[in-house]
Design a protein around this motif. Structure first.
Motif, PDB file in Angstrom:
ATOM      1  N   TYR A  96     -26.302  45.622  74.351  1.00 34.80           N
ATOM      2  CA  TYR A  96     -27.406  44.667  74.435  1.00 34.80           C
ATOM      3  C   TYR A  96     -28.692  45.299  73.906  1.00 34.80           C
ATOM      4  O   TYR A  96     -29.429  44.676  73.126  1.00 34.80           O
ATOM      5  CB  TYR A  96     -27.594  44.192  75.877  1.00 34.80           C
ATOM      6  N   ASP A  97     -28.969  46.532  74.313  1.00 37.10           N
ATOM      7  CA  ASP A  97     -30.168  47.235  73.843  1.00 37.10           C
ATOM      8  C   ASP A  97     -30.165  47.372  72.327  1.00 37.10           C
ATOM      9  O   ASP A  97     -31.186  47.158  71.671  1.00 37.10           O
ATOM     10  CB  ASP A  97     -30.276  48.625  74.492  1.00 37.10           C
ATOM     11  N   GLU A  98     -29.012  47.737  71.769  1.00 37.32           N
ATOM     12  CA  GLU A  98     -28.904  47.882  70.311  1.00 37.32           C
ATOM     13  C   GLU A  98     -29.113  46.550  69.605  1.00 37.32           C
ATOM     14  O   GLU A  98     -29.785  46.490  68.565  1.00 37.32           O
ATOM     15  CB  GLU A  98     -27.535  48.462  69.942  1.00 37.32           C
ATOM     16  N   ALA A  99     -28.538  45.477  70.148  1.00 35.36           N
ATOM     17  CA  ALA A  99     -28.686  44.158  69.543  1.00 35.36           C
ATOM     18  C   ALA A  99     -30.146  43.696  69.590  1.00 35.36           C
ATOM     19  O   ALA A  99     -30.659  43.124  68.618  1.00 35.36           O
ATOM     20  CB  ALA A  99     -27.774  43.146  70.241  1.00 35.36           C
ATOM     21  N   LYS A 100     -30.826  43.953  70.704  1.00 37.88           N
ATOM     22  CA  LYS A 100     -32.241  43.579  70.814  1.00 37.88           C
ATOM     23  C   LYS A 100     -33.103  44.407  69.849  1.00 37.88           C
ATOM     24  O   LYS A 100     -34.055  43.894  69.262  1.00 37.88           O
ATOM     25  CB  LYS A 100     -32.737  43.746  72.252  1.00 37.88           C
ATOM     26  N   THR A 101     -32.763  45.684  69.686  1.00 36.68           N
ATOM     27  CA  THR A 101     -33.472  46.527  68.723  1.00 36.68           C
ATOM     28  C   THR A 101     -33.272  45.988  67.314  1.00 36.68           C
ATOM     29  O   THR A 101     -34.221  45.894  66.523  1.00 36.68           O
ATOM     30  CB  THR A 101     -32.988  47.991  68.817  1.00 36.68           C
ATOM     31  N   GLU A 102     -32.047  45.611  66.994  1.00 32.39           N
ATOM     32  CA  GLU A 102     -31.734  45.030  65.679  1.00 32.39           C
ATOM     33  C   GLU A 102     -32.525  43.741  65.467  1.00 32.39           C
ATOM     34  O   GLU A 102     -33.046  43.487  64.384  1.00 32.39           O
ATOM     35  CB  GLU A 102     -30.228  44.766  65.572  1.00 32.39           C
ATOM     36  N   GLN A 103     -32.632  42.939  66.518  1.00 40.47           N
ATOM     37  CA  GLN A 103     -33.389  41.697  66.423  1.00 40.47           C
ATOM     38  C   GLN A 103     -34.871  41.990  66.143  1.00 40.47           C
ATOM     39  O   GLN A 103     -35.500  41.330  65.327  1.00 40.47           O
ATOM     40  CB  GLN A 103     -33.251  40.900  67.719  1.00 40.47           C
ATOM     41  N   GLY A 104     -35.416  42.993  66.801  1.00 38.98           N
ATOM     42  CA  GLY A 104     -36.806  43.378  66.574  1.00 38.98           C
ATOM     43  C   GLY A 104     -37.049  43.826  65.138  1.00 38.98           C
ATOM     44  O   GLY A 104     -38.048  43.458  64.519  1.00 38.98           O
ATOM     45  N   LYS A 105     -36.119  44.617  64.618  1.00 37.72           N
ATOM     46  CA  LYS A 105     -36.227  45.073  63.224  1.00 37.72           C
ATOM     47  C   LYS A 105     -36.159  43.890  62.274  1.00 37.72           C
ATOM     48  O   LYS A 105     -36.894  43.834  61.281  1.00 37.72           O
ATOM     49  CB  LYS A 105     -35.106  46.067  62.901  1.00 37.72           C
ATOM     50  N   LEU A 106     -35.262  42.952  62.568  1.00 36.32           N
ATOM     51  CA  LEU A 106     -35.108  41.766  61.721  1.00 36.32           C
ATOM     52  C   LEU A 106     -36.397  40.952  61.697  1.00 36.32           C
ATOM     53  O   LEU A 106     -36.889  40.582  60.622  1.00 36.32           O
ATOM     54  CB  LEU A 106     -33.943  40.904  62.222  1.00 36.32           C
ATOM     55  N   TYR A 107     -36.962  40.682  62.872  1.00 36.41           N
ATOM     56  CA  TYR A 107     -38.196  39.890  62.922  1.00 36.41           C
ATOM     57  C   TYR A 107     -39.360  40.610  62.246  1.00 36.41           C
ATOM     58  O   TYR A 107     -40.210  39.982  61.617  1.00 36.41           O
ATOM     59  CB  TYR A 107     -38.539  39.531  64.363  1.00 36.41           C
ATOM     60  N   SER A 108     -39.383  41.918  62.345  1.00 32.83           N
ATOM     61  CA  SER A 108     -40.413  42.701  61.672  1.00 32.83           C
ATOM     62  C   SER A 108     -40.277  42.576  60.148  1.00 32.83           C
ATOM     63  O   SER A 108     -41.267  42.390  59.442  1.00 32.83           O
ATOM     64  CB  SER A 108     -40.310  44.160  62.108  1.00 32.83           C
ATOM     65  N   LYS A 109     -39.053  42.680  59.659  1.00 32.85           N
ATOM     66  CA  LYS A 109     -38.792  42.562  58.218  1.00 32.85           C
ATOM     67  C   LYS A 109     -39.150  41.163  57.722  1.00 32.85           C
ATOM     68  O   LYS A 109     -39.745  41.010  56.657  1.00 32.85           O
ATOM     69  CB  LYS A 109     -37.311  42.885  57.929  1.00 32.85           C
ATOM     70  N   ILE A 110     -38.806  40.135  58.500  1.00 33.59           N
ATOM     71  CA  ILE A 110     -39.142  38.759  58.126  1.00 33.59           C
ATOM     72  C   ILE A 110     -40.662  38.599  58.030  1.00 33.59           C
ATOM     73  O   ILE A 110     -41.170  38.027  57.063  1.00 33.59           O
ATOM     74  CB  ILE A 110     -38.537  37.755  59.130  1.00 33.59           C
TER      75      ILE A 110
END
Length: 162
Positions: free
Chosen positions: A51-65
């Motif tokens: 879950y922590d890794e998925a949330k981190t990935e989501q944060g990176k994605l939103y930052s890139k967007i």
């Protein structure tokens, strides 16, 4: 605080950014949401590394967007075909063949915006010391460029503007 800086780029680069944004907002965002959903099903979130890794990935994605949106919103398309600059003058978008006088080596550079720069491929930013030093000069001229690595002396062999 509004960001007034503009990012010079070609139409091709802008199109590629729009395509990447479309992919991130549709396909990638769904993939990350699915990862989070799957990780939640594993139980206790306080000890759930997936879950922590998925949330981190989501944060990176939103930052890139967000980063891509800023680039698109502040894009300044440069087109040499409509420019009043003479065709043999170095400007953004020019392909410049130079002779490094001291090394007796010929090199070819494409002058691009900072978002498109890739020195390994010969694509140098108009903001770089070499890009700035060549800008405005014409084929046949000799130019001395002061860079962090020292001074370079180039003879401009040819300039091609698309």
């Amino acid at each position: 605080m509004p960001n007034s800086s503009r990012f010079k780029m070609s139409q091709e680069r802008l199109d590629a950014l729009k395509e990447e944004l479309e992919y991130l907002e549709t396909v990638k965002e769904k993939e990350v949401a699915e990862l989070i959903k799957e990780a939640r099903s594993f139980g206790d979130l306080s000890e759930n590394s997936e879950y922590d890794e998925a949330k981190t990935e989501q944060g990176k994605l939103y930052s890139k967007i967000a980063e891509i949106k800023v680039l698109i919103e502040n894009a300044e398309i440069v087109d040499n075909n409509t420019s009043d600059v003479p065709k043999d003058t170095v400007t953004l978008g020019s392909i410049v063949r130079v002779l490094d006088i001291e090394e007796d080596v010929e090199e070819c550079y494409e002058i691009v915006g900072s978002q498109e720069a890739n020195p390994r491929d010969g694509r140098i930013s108009d903001d770089s010391p070499v890009g700035q030093g060549l800008n405005g000069h014409r084929a046949g001229e000799e130019v001395v460029i002061n860079a962090p690595a020292g001074a370079f002396k180039f003879k401009i062999i040819s300039v091609e503007n698309k």
